[in-house]
Scaffold this active site. Structure first.
Site, PDB file in Angstrom:
ATOM      1  N   THR A  50      76.273  64.762  34.805  1.00 55.58           N
ATOM      2  CA  THR A  50      75.477  65.977  34.961  1.00 55.58           C
ATOM      3  C   THR A  50      75.445  66.411  36.415  1.00 55.58           C
ATOM      4  OG1 THR A  50      74.121  65.367  33.063  1.00 55.58           O
ATOM      5  CG2 THR A  50      73.194  66.996  34.553  1.00 55.58           C
ATOM      6  N   TYR A 138      75.877  52.018  31.628  1.00 53.75           N
ATOM      7  CA  TYR A 138      75.981  53.289  30.913  1.00 53.75           C
ATOM      8  C   TYR A 138      77.000  53.118  29.792  1.00 53.75           C
ATOM      9  CZ  TYR A 138      76.239  58.443  30.482  1.00 53.75           C
ATOM     10  OH  TYR A 138      76.195  59.739  30.039  1.00 53.75           O
ATOM     11  N   LYS A 166      71.719  52.758  29.811  1.00 51.39           N
ATOM     12  CA  LYS A 166      71.642  54.154  29.375  1.00 51.39           C
ATOM     13  C   LYS A 166      72.471  54.231  28.108  1.00 51.39           C
ATOM     14  CE  LYS A 166      72.526  58.975  30.506  1.00 51.39           C
ATOM     15  NZ  LYS A 166      73.126  59.960  31.440  1.00 51.39           N
ATOM     16  N   VAL A 206      66.976  59.020  30.009  1.00 50.88           N
ATOM     17  CA  VAL A 206      67.646  59.659  31.139  1.00 50.88           C
ATOM     18  C   VAL A 206      68.135  60.992  30.601  1.00 50.88           C
ATOM     19  CG1 VAL A 206      69.517  59.551  32.820  1.00 50.88           C
ATOM     20  CG2 VAL A 206      68.343  57.447  32.140  1.00 50.88           C
TER      21      VAL A 206
END
Length: 294
Positions: A50, A138, A166, A206
């Site tokens: 992002t 992640y 995540k 998140v």
């Protein structure tokens, strides 16, 4: 550090502001970070997808961490995305992030090369050993092509600095099992699973949508923690139209966030067209108008 929620509950995957000429804008980044914290974010995750990490330089990544750290002070968690497809480069970024003032590291599974599980495990362990910061693994196989398999995750959990995940695996049952078995703090990385994962023991989220609706996202967790599960469900339902449009419209979340907040993206990304931007603004305004006490 709270081992159940080592980085807090409500984390924003923050976009990276650029100037009209396309350069990193540290002042705008600091201002955005300060606003997000003031509006309910416990922590900020920088230099993720992002945050357009594929198109920012190593120097820009470090400068962003320094600017945000200075803007928000020592309280909120500042995590730095350092994941690349190259273990050596990832370890270098981990050390750089620590020197820049990060509190933790977001490390994605090496992408595109699709390494076997033994290599995935070795990658995370080497990065965790490279710096003194806690690590959030992640797991997003839809983008990387490789999942961190449950057996691998169990072994990674034995490392003292690998403390969180995540989770974009879209395996709620598997995640619930790993939460129970490992004690890892699981943060939802999929907007539609923020509340479901939290309900089975997750630590929080998140969120990309938190760039534009941080208070409303946090209200879902606040209601759940207060025992008002029906209120949490209602607050979550109010967010769904905006979340769906932002994350499932065929455009990256970075693009949809910047359509609402303003500011350019870097190529190969392109800004949202006027029709899409109008739909996003209408969905956001509908959320504001529909808001009522949880």
């Amino acid at each position: 550090m709270d081992t159940a929620r080592p980085f807090g509950r409500a984390l924003c995957a923050m976009v990276t502001p650029f100037t009209p000429a396309g350069a990193l804008d540290p002042d705008a980044a600091g201002a955005l970070a300060a606003r997000l914290v003031a509006e309910g974010c416990d922590g900020l995750v920088l230099n993720g997808t992002t945050g357009e990490s594929p198109t920012t330089t190593d120097a820009e990544k470090a400068a962003l961490v320094r600017a945000v750290r200075e803007a928000v002070g020592p309280g909120p968690s500042v995590l730095a995305g350092v994941g690349t497809a190259d273990t050596r480069h990832t370890a270098e970024l981990a050390r750089q992030a620590e020197e820049a003032g990060a509190d933790g590291l977001l490390v994605v599974t090496p992408y595109y090369s699709r390494p076997p599980q033994a290599a995935v495990e070795a990658h995370f362990l080497k990065v965790a050993d490279a710096a003194g910061l806690p690590v959030m693994v992640y797991d997003i196989p839809g983008r990387t092509g490789t999942r961190v398999e449950p057996a691998t995750m169990r072994r990674l959990a034995e490392h003292p600095r690998i403390v969180a995940v995540k989770d974009c695996s879209y395996d709620l049952l598997g995640s619930a099992r790993l939460i129970a078995e490992t004690g890892l703090a699981y943060y939802s990385g999929s907007e539609e699973l923020n509340l479901p994962l939290y309900a089975v023991g997750g630590a929080g989220y998140v969120s990309t949508v938190a760039n534009v609706a941080p208070r409303r996202l946090r209200a879902v967790l606040d209601a759940f923690d207060a025992g008002d599960t029906a209120g949490a469900a209602r607050a979550n339902a109010r967010l769904l139209p905006l979340s769906e449009l932002m994350m499932n419209s065929g455009l990256p979340g970075t693009v949809t966030v910047k359509a609402l907040l303003g500011g350019p993206v870097r190529e190969p990304l392109q800004p949202a067209g006027p029709e899409t931007a109008d739909r996003l603004r209408a969905a956001y305004e509908a959320l504001v108008q529909a808001e009522s006490p949880v």
